[in-house]
Motif scaffolding. Structure first.
Motif, PDB file in Angstrom:
ATOM      1  N   VAL A   1      43.808  50.923  52.674  1.00  0.00           N
ATOM      2  CA  VAL A   1      42.590  51.489  52.078  1.00  0.00           C
ATOM      3  C   VAL A   1      42.853  51.577  50.585  1.00  0.00           C
ATOM      4  O   VAL A   1      43.857  52.160  50.172  1.00  0.00           O
ATOM      5  CB  VAL A   1      42.258  52.896  52.633  1.00  0.00           C
ATOM      6  N   PRO A   2      42.004  51.007  49.749  1.00  0.00           N
ATOM      7  CA  PRO A   2      42.267  51.022  48.310  1.00  0.00           C
ATOM      8  C   PRO A   2      42.144  52.423  47.713  1.00  0.00           C
ATOM      9  O   PRO A   2      41.465  53.291  48.266  1.00  0.00           O
ATOM     10  CB  PRO A   2      41.211  50.074  47.735  1.00  0.00           C
ATOM     11  N   ASP A   3      42.785  52.599  46.577  1.00  0.00           N
ATOM     12  CA  ASP A   3      42.748  53.888  45.891  1.00  0.00           C
ATOM     13  C   ASP A   3      41.329  54.396  45.674  1.00  0.00           C
ATOM     14  O   ASP A   3      41.024  55.570  45.895  1.00  0.00           O
ATOM     15  CB  ASP A   3      43.448  53.770  44.521  1.00  0.00           C
ATOM     16  N   ARG A   4      40.482  53.494  45.201  1.00  0.00           N
ATOM     17  CA  ARG A   4      39.125  53.932  44.848  1.00  0.00           C
ATOM     18  C   ARG A   4      38.377  54.493  46.061  1.00  0.00           C
ATOM     19  O   ARG A   4      37.512  55.366  45.906  1.00  0.00           O
ATOM     20  CB  ARG A   4      38.342  52.764  44.241  1.00  0.00           C
ATOM     21  N   ALA A   5      38.714  54.020  47.265  1.00  0.00           N
ATOM     22  CA  ALA A   5      38.063  54.533  48.473  1.00  0.00           C
ATOM     23  C   ALA A   5      38.538  55.954  48.769  1.00  0.00           C
ATOM     24  O   ALA A   5      37.735  56.822  49.157  1.00  0.00           O
ATOM     25  CB  ALA A   5      38.362  53.617  49.656  1.00  0.00           C
ATOM     26  N   LEU A   6      39.832  56.199  48.590  1.00  0.00           N
ATOM     27  CA  LEU A   6      40.340  57.555  48.802  1.00  0.00           C
ATOM     28  C   LEU A   6      39.718  58.517  47.788  1.00  0.00           C
ATOM     29  O   LEU A   6      39.335  59.645  48.140  1.00  0.00           O
ATOM     30  CB  LEU A   6      41.869  57.572  48.671  1.00  0.00           C
ATOM     31  N   THR A   7      39.633  58.076  46.539  1.00  0.00           N
ATOM     32  CA  THR A   7      39.045  58.924  45.504  1.00  0.00           C
ATOM     33  C   THR A   7      37.578  59.214  45.812  1.00  0.00           C
ATOM     34  O   THR A   7      37.100  60.348  45.634  1.00  0.00           O
ATOM     35  CB  THR A   7      39.175  58.248  44.132  1.00  0.00           C
TER      36      THR A   7
END
Length: 397
Positions: free
Chosen positions: A248-254
């Motif tokens: 899961v990419p960083d931007r999705a977690l953010t």
């Protein structure tokens, strides 16, 4: 560069060593060679969780090139043994030394062509740029970001990897001459000796704060959710030996942390929460969100640097005298670096300068010298910068 790659590929001798018999024959060849040894590794950092080496390339005059798959062997201590007394040539050694040590390749004498190029004030210090500058040969980096855990490795990849070391000995010889001509050979010797003890910094327990776009999270509860999601992803990445960003990419977690979903369904409906494993591992992610929503251990927003010192932007209010010292010392050190044609960060590690300015053990050149030495600065750096910093402190007063 396509022509250079094609010529290397056409030469053949690109067989990968992956059996004990082949390794024994390779070691015999290595023993019959002479002079310094060029070494490089290929990893799969963008694909795997680990940063282990998936290919080790070695070149020595009189030996030729060895392409070793380290995975079947676990340890290459027998390779290190036959070249232990020689100088090992690496480019950007700090990138390779950790994974080399995992397989027992531990140099006792090294030459870093990237670091040497920095000391010489070269504008471009990537391997391709250095090879072109020194030898007039243009190297392509077509496979630098490929998945080197692939088996079998394509021949074109092996040709690329072989070139990385086959030109390095000639590059080293020319750069060594330039260092002598510039009067910087002793600087380089001290830097290379320091590198022998290089170890990566211990993992920051708050490395989750480096999430892409993480600075957009303002609320403590959002930070708590981001933290729990980051650790959940990191645990799964370790279990599956997969690069976290491919899960899961960083931007999705953010995005999920910013939205603060209150139900599993709300998380699933969040279109910004995407990625290869965003839905197949939804229970895992929702459990992390719940932990973030329920915890009483709420993270604070931080402006502290890696060594525990506040960011210099906040010094004016927290410790004005330190801010004045820093304002005077930093440009003075940078000006001297420019005169010497060396990057400021190589003249003195920025964290060392911040430490000395924030909490000096004294303001004389002698006391600053002792403090820099304790921090890990090399003798050549201390001799140049300690008097400059001391003068700057006087100006700051």
């Amino acid at each position: 560069m396509a022509a250079v790659d094609a010529r290397r590929e056409a030469r053949g001798d690109l067989d990968v060593i992956d059996t004990e018999a082949e390794l024994a024959a390779g070691i015999d060849r290595l023993q019959s060679g002479h002079g310094p040894v060029a070494i490089d590794t290929e990893r799969a950092s963008g694909f795997r969780y680990s940063d282990r080496a998936y290919l080790v390339q070695i070149f020595r005059r009189g030996t030729g090139t060895l392409l070793i798959d380290p995975i079947p062997f676990g340890s290459l201590a027998n390779v290190a043994e036959v070249i232990q007394g020689e100088q090992w040539i690496l480019h950007a050694a700090t990138q390779d030394l950790p994974c080399m040590r995992e397989i027992d390749l531990n140099p006792t004498n090294l030459f870093d062509t990237e670091l040497a190029s920095r000391l010489l004030g070269k504008d471009r210090v990537g391997l391709g740029a250095v090879v072109e500058d020194q030898l007039g040969i243009e190297l392509a980096k077509a496979h630098s970001a490929d998945d080197w855990s692939t088996r079998p490795l394509p021949t074109s990849w092996l040709a690329y990897a072989a070139l990385d070391v086959e030109l390095l000995v000639d590059v080293r010889d020319r750069i060594a001459e330039e260092l002598v001509d510039a009067g910087k050979d002793e600087w380089a010797r001290q830097e290379f000796e320091y590198l022998l003890n290089f170890r990566p910094k211990p993992q920051d327990p708050e490395r989750w704060r480096r999430l892409a776009r993480g600075t957009t999270l303002r609320q403590p509860r959002q930070l708590a959710v981001a933290r729990e999601l980051w650790f959940a992803r990191d645990e799964y990445a370790s279990e599956t030996d997969t690069a976290p960003g491919r899960i899961v990419p960083d931007r999705a977690l953010t995005a999920a942390a910013a939205a603060l979903p209150r139900t599993r369904g709300q998380l699933a409906a969040l279109k910004e929460f995407n990625g290869r494993e965003s839905r197949s591992q939804l229970d895992r992610w929702w459990a992390a969100v719940e932990r973030g929503l329920e915890t009483t251990d709420l993270p604070k927003r931080t402006t502290r640097t890696g060594n525990g010192i506040p960011h210099p932007k906040s010094w004016e209010h927290k410790r004005p005298e330190a801010a004045e010292r820093f304002k005077a010392a930093r440009p003075a050190v940078a000006a001297r670096a420019e005169e010497l044609h060396v990057p400021t960060d190589n003249l003195l590690t920025p964290a060392f300068l911040r430490q000395v300015c924030w909490e000096p053990s004294g303001e004389s050149a002698e006391s600053i010298s002792r403090q820099l030495a304790r921090l890990g600065a090399r003798e050549w750096q201390i001799n140049i910068t300690a008097p400059i910093i001391a003068d700057a402190f006087v100006d700051a007063q």
